[in-house]
Design an enzyme around this catalytic site. Structure first.
Site, short mmCIF file in Angstrom:
data_model
loop_
_atom_site.label_atom_id
_atom_site.label_comp_id
_atom_site.label_asym_id
_atom_site.label_seq_id
_atom_site.Cartn_x
_atom_site.Cartn_y
_atom_site.Cartn_z
N HIS A 338 88.72 -1.59 -13.34
CA HIS A 338 88.83 -2.91 -13.97
C HIS A 338 89.53 -2.85 -15.33
CE1 HIS A 338 85.91 -4.35 -10.98
NE2 HIS A 338 86.13 -5.58 -11.39
N GLU A 363 61.41 7.62 -11.03
CA GLU A 363 60.78 8.31 -9.89
C GLU A 363 61.23 9.77 -9.80
OE1 GLU A 363 59.93 6.32 -6.25
OE2 GLU A 363 60.11 4.35 -7.18
C1 LIG Z 1 63.22 1.20 -16.27
C2 LIG Z 1 62.15 2.20 -15.98
C3 LIG Z 1 61.15 1.87 -15.08
C4 LIG Z 1 60.10 2.79 -14.82
N1 LIG Z 1 59.06 2.41 -14.00
C5 LIG Z 1 57.98 3.22 -13.90
C6 LIG Z 1 56.80 2.77 -13.22
O1 LIG Z 1 56.77 1.66 -12.66
N2 LIG Z 1 55.72 3.58 -13.17
C7 LIG Z 1 55.72 4.81 -13.77
O2 LIG Z 1 54.71 5.51 -13.70
N3 LIG Z 1 56.82 5.28 -14.43
C8 LIG Z 1 57.94 4.50 -14.52
N4 LIG Z 1 59.05 4.94 -15.21
C9 LIG Z 1 59.01 6.25 -15.86
C10 LIG Z 1 59.97 7.28 -15.23
O3 LIG Z 1 59.48 7.68 -13.98
C11 LIG Z 1 60.10 8.45 -16.24
O4 LIG Z 1 60.89 7.96 -17.31
C12 LIG Z 1 60.74 9.67 -15.63
O5 LIG Z 1 59.87 10.28 -14.70
C13 LIG Z 1 61.12 10.73 -16.69
O6 LIG Z 1 60.09 10.97 -17.58
P1 LIG Z 1 60.39 10.93 -19.17
O7 LIG Z 1 61.09 9.67 -19.45
O8 LIG Z 1 59.14 11.20 -19.89
O9 LIG Z 1 61.42 12.13 -19.42
P2 LIG Z 1 61.03 13.70 -19.72
O10 LIG Z 1 60.08 14.19 -18.68
O11 LIG Z 1 60.65 13.84 -21.14
O12 LIG Z 1 62.45 14.36 -19.48
C14 LIG Z 1 63.47 14.46 -20.49
C15 LIG Z 1 64.55 15.38 -19.96
O13 LIG Z 1 64.03 16.70 -19.74
C16 LIG Z 1 64.28 17.10 -18.40
N5 LIG Z 1 63.19 17.95 -17.90
C17 LIG Z 1 61.85 17.73 -17.99
N6 LIG Z 1 61.18 18.71 -17.37
C18 LIG Z 1 62.10 19.57 -16.87
C19 LIG Z 1 62.04 20.78 -16.10
N7 LIG Z 1 60.87 21.31 -15.70
N8 LIG Z 1 63.21 21.39 -15.78
C20 LIG Z 1 64.39 20.85 -16.14
N9 LIG Z 1 64.51 19.72 -16.85
C21 LIG Z 1 63.39 19.07 -17.20
C22 LIG Z 1 64.37 15.78 -17.62
O14 LIG Z 1 65.06 15.96 -16.38
C23 LIG Z 1 65.11 14.90 -18.61
O15 LIG Z 1 66.49 15.17 -18.53
C24 LIG Z 1 60.11 4.06 -15.45
C25 LIG Z 1 61.15 4.39 -16.33
C26 LIG Z 1 62.13 3.48 -16.61
C27 LIG Z 1 63.20 3.86 -17.61
#
Ligand SMILES: Cc1cc2nc3c(=O)[nH]c(=O)nc-3n(C[C@H](O)[C@H](O)[C@H](O)COP(=O)(O)OP(=O)(O)OC[C@H]3O[C@@H](n4cnc5c(N)ncnc54)[C@H](O)[C@@H]3O)c2cc1C
Length: 380
Positions: A338, A363
Site C-alpha cells: 500500500h 496463549e
Molecule cells: C491482548 C492480550 C490478551 C491476553 N489475554 C489473556 C487472557 O485472556 N488470559 C490470560 O491468562 N492471559 C492473557 N494474555 C497474556 C498472554 O498470554 C501473555 O502476555 C503471554 O503468555 C506472555 O507472557 P508475558 O507477557 O508475561 O511475557 P514474558 O513471559 O515475560 O516473556 C517476555 C519475553 O521472554 C521470552 N521468554 C520467556 N520465557 C522464555 C523461555 N523459557 N525461553 C525463551 N524465551 C522466553 C518470551 O517469549 C518473550 O519474548 C493476554 C495478553 C495480551 C497482550
C-alpha cells in the site's frame, strides 16, 4: 486424504463471511478507536452459534467440529481480528475450560449462559510476574469451611472488565508446584473481585483487556472447577485446543491482509501500469498466498486430529507458531504494497499491522511454542 471442505463447511464459511462483512466491517475503525468491545454484537454472534461453536446442543451450543470452529474464527479475523480474539477467548478458554472440566451443575449454571451469549467469558491465568512461566503465579485460593478465599491479581485478561463469568487459576498448595494449582469459577460482581486497569493497547483494541484484582474474594466450595490441584494440568489441555483457535485467527488475519493487498495492487497505478504488473509485487503476493495455504493446512490438521479425539500438543503449537509468524509477514507486506496509504487509517492495512503482533505473544509466545514442540520431539 481429502483436502476439500464439505459442502456444509463451505456454506458455513460463506454465512460467517457475509455476517462479518455486513455486521462488523462497517464498524471496525469506530470500535478500534473507541477501544470498546461492542456488547450490542453479542446477541448477533449468539444467533449464528458463534458464542458456543464447539459445544453440545444440550447446553445451548452449536455442536460444530474443531474444523468448523477454525472456519468461523478465520472469517471473523479476516474482517476484524479483535472481534475474532474476543470470540476465541470466550469459546476457547473460558467456556472450553468449563465444558471440559465442569460438573453437571456448573455446566447447567454457567455454560448455558455463556453459550447462549447472555454473558461473555473471561479466563485468568497470566499475572504481572507470571506470563510464560504461568505456574509461577502468586494468586492463591485457600479453603475456609464451605468456601474458597481468593487473593491476588491477574493481568492482560480478555474481558477482564466486561466478562460475566471468569475462570480463575490460583495456587491451592504451594508445596506441590504446578500440581498444586486449581481453577475456580467466579461470577462478575462477587464481592472482593474488581476490574483493575484497562490496557491501552497497540492493536486488538476492540477486545477488552484488563487487570482483575481479588481481595479476600470468597466463593462457595462448589465453584472449584475440576479436581483440586489439577487446575494447571487441565489448563495445558485447554491451551492445546485454544492454540488451534489462535492459529485460525492468524490464518484469517493473513488472508484479510493478503486480500486487501491484492485488490490494492490491481488498482494502484505507477509508471503507467498497475503495480501488480511489477514482479516485486507479484512475488510478495505469491509468497504470502503460499504461506497462508501452508498455515491453513497445519491448522486444519490440528483441528482434524482434535475432532478425532487425539492429543494435539505438538500439532497445535506448530500451527500456532507458523500461522502467527506468517501472519506478521502478511500484514507487513500488506502495508508495504500500500506504500504511504498503508500507513494511514483510510485503508485496513495499518490495522492488520497493529493487530497481528498479539498473535505471536498471546496463549504462549513463539519462543514458548518452540519449547513445547521441542519437548514433544525429544520426548521430555
Ligand atoms: C491482548 C492480550 C490478551 C491476553 N489475554 C489473556 C487472557 O485472556 N488470559 C490470560 O491468562 N492471559 C492473557 N494474555 C497474556 C498472554 O498470554 C501473555 O502476555 C503471554 O503468555 C506472555 O507472557 P508475558 O507477557 O508475561 O511475557 P514474558 O513471559 O515475560 O516473556 C517476555 C519475553 O521472554 C521470552 N521468554 C520467556 N520465557 C522464555 C523461555 N523459557 N525461553 C525463551 N524465551 C522466553 C518470551 O517469549 C518473550 O519474548 C493476554 C495478553 C495480551 C497482550
Amino acid at each position: 486424504m481429502d483436502f476439500r471442505l464439505a459442502d456444509e463447511q463451505e456454506i458455513l464459511r460463506r454465512t460467517v463471511r457475509e455476517f462479518a462483512e455486513a455486521e462488523i466491517r462497517p464498524h471496525v475503525m469506530e470500535w478500534d478507536e473507541a477501544q470498546r468491545f461492542p456488547m450490542e454484537l453479542l446477541p448477533k454472534l449468539a444467533a449464528l452459534g458463534l458464542t458456543g461453536i464447539q459445544f453440545p446442543e444440550e447446553y445451548g451450543g452449536a455442536a460444530m467440529s474443531a474444523v468448523d470452529y477454525c472456519i468461523c474464527i478465520e472469517e471473523l479475523a479476516r474482517v476484524c481480528p479483535a472481534i475474532a480474539l474476543s470470540v476465541a477467548a470466550h469459546n476457547g478458554l473460558c467456556a472450553a475450560h468449563i465444558g471440559l472440566f465442569g460438573n453437571q451443575a456448573q455446566k447447567q449454571r454457567y455454560l448455558t449462559r455463556l453459550l447462549r451469549g447472555e454473558v461473555l467469558g473471561a479466563w485468568g491465568l497470566t499475572e504481572a510476574g507470571a506470563g510464560s512461566d504461568a505456574a509461577g503465579m502468586r494468586t492463591t485460593g485457600v479453603r475456609d469451611g464451605d468456601s474458597w478465599v481468593i487473593n491476588g491479581s491477574k493481568s492482560f485478561i480478555t474481558h477482564g472488565s466486561i466478562g460475566g463469568v471468569m475462570v480463575v487459576i490460583a495456587v491451592t498448595d504451594r508445596t506441590k508446584g504446578h500440581r498444586g494449582i486449581s481453577a475456580f469459577i467466579v461470577e462478575h460482581g462477587t464481592p472482593g473481585m474488581t476490574a483493575g486497569r484497562k490496557e491501552n493497547k497497540l492493536g486488538m483494541r476492540a477486545s477488552d483487556t484488563s487487570e482483575v484484582v481479588f481481595q479476600a474474594c470468597r466463593v462457595p466450595a462448589s465453584q472449584l472447577l475440576g479436581e483440586e490441584n489439577w487446575g494447571f494440568i487441565n489448563t495445558l489441555q485447554v491451551l492445546d485446543a485454544g492454540r488451534i483457535g489462535i492459529a485460525a485467527l492468524s490464518v484469517g488475519l493473513a488472508q484479510g491482509a493478503y486480500d486487501a493487498a491484492r485488490e490494492y495492487a490491481k488498482q494502484r497505478r505507477q509508471f503507467g501500469q498497475p503495480i501488480s504488473a511489477f514482479q516485486a509485487i507479484q512475488w510478495k503476493l505469491a509468497d504470502n498466498a503460499t504461506r497462508i495455504d501452508a498455515a491453513r493446512l497445519l491448522t486444519y490438521r490440528a483441528a482434524h486430529l482434535k475432532d478425532r479425539g487425539r492429543r494435539t500438543t505438538k500439532e497445535s503449537s506448530m500451527a500456532k507458531l507458523f500461522a502467527s509468524e506468517i501472519a506478521v509477514r502478511a500484514a507487513d507486506d500488506c502495508v508495504q504494497i500500500h506504500g504511504g496509504y498503508g500507513f494511514v487509517k483510510d485503508y485496513p492495512a495499518e490495522k492488520y499491522f497493529r493487530d497481528v503482533k498479539l498473535l505471536t505473544i498471546g496463549e504462549g509466545t513463539s519462543e514458548i511454542q518452540r519449547l513445547v514442540i521441542a519437548r514433544q520431539l525429544l520426548g521430555q
